[in-house]
Design a protein around this motif. Structure first.
Motif: not given
Length: 63
Positions: A5-10, A35-38
């Motif tokens: 939880q709280g992770s994301f990818e660019l 783009a950024r994606l949870r």
């Protein structure tokens, strides 16, 4: 499998088009765009085009 939880990818697309899908939403990221994606949910990314897509992906994992 989703990340913690709280992770994301660019994502940054160098050439082509990348399609991102999560929670029933679809977004396309073109050449030169980012783009950024949870990533703490189920998601996927694909190249739906007939030409190759080159992109960088940075994963930021929450502790």
């Amino acid at each position: 499998m989703p990340d913690s939880q709280g992770s994301f990818e660019l994502f940054h697309v160098v050439s082509g088009v990348l399609t991102l899908m999560a929670d029933g939403e679809v977004a396309t990221v073109g050449t030169g765009e980012s783009a950024r994606l949870r990533s703490d949910r189920i998601y996927r990314y694909v190249n739906d085009e007939s030409v190759p897509t080159t992109f960088f992906r940075t994963v930021v994992l929450a502790r």
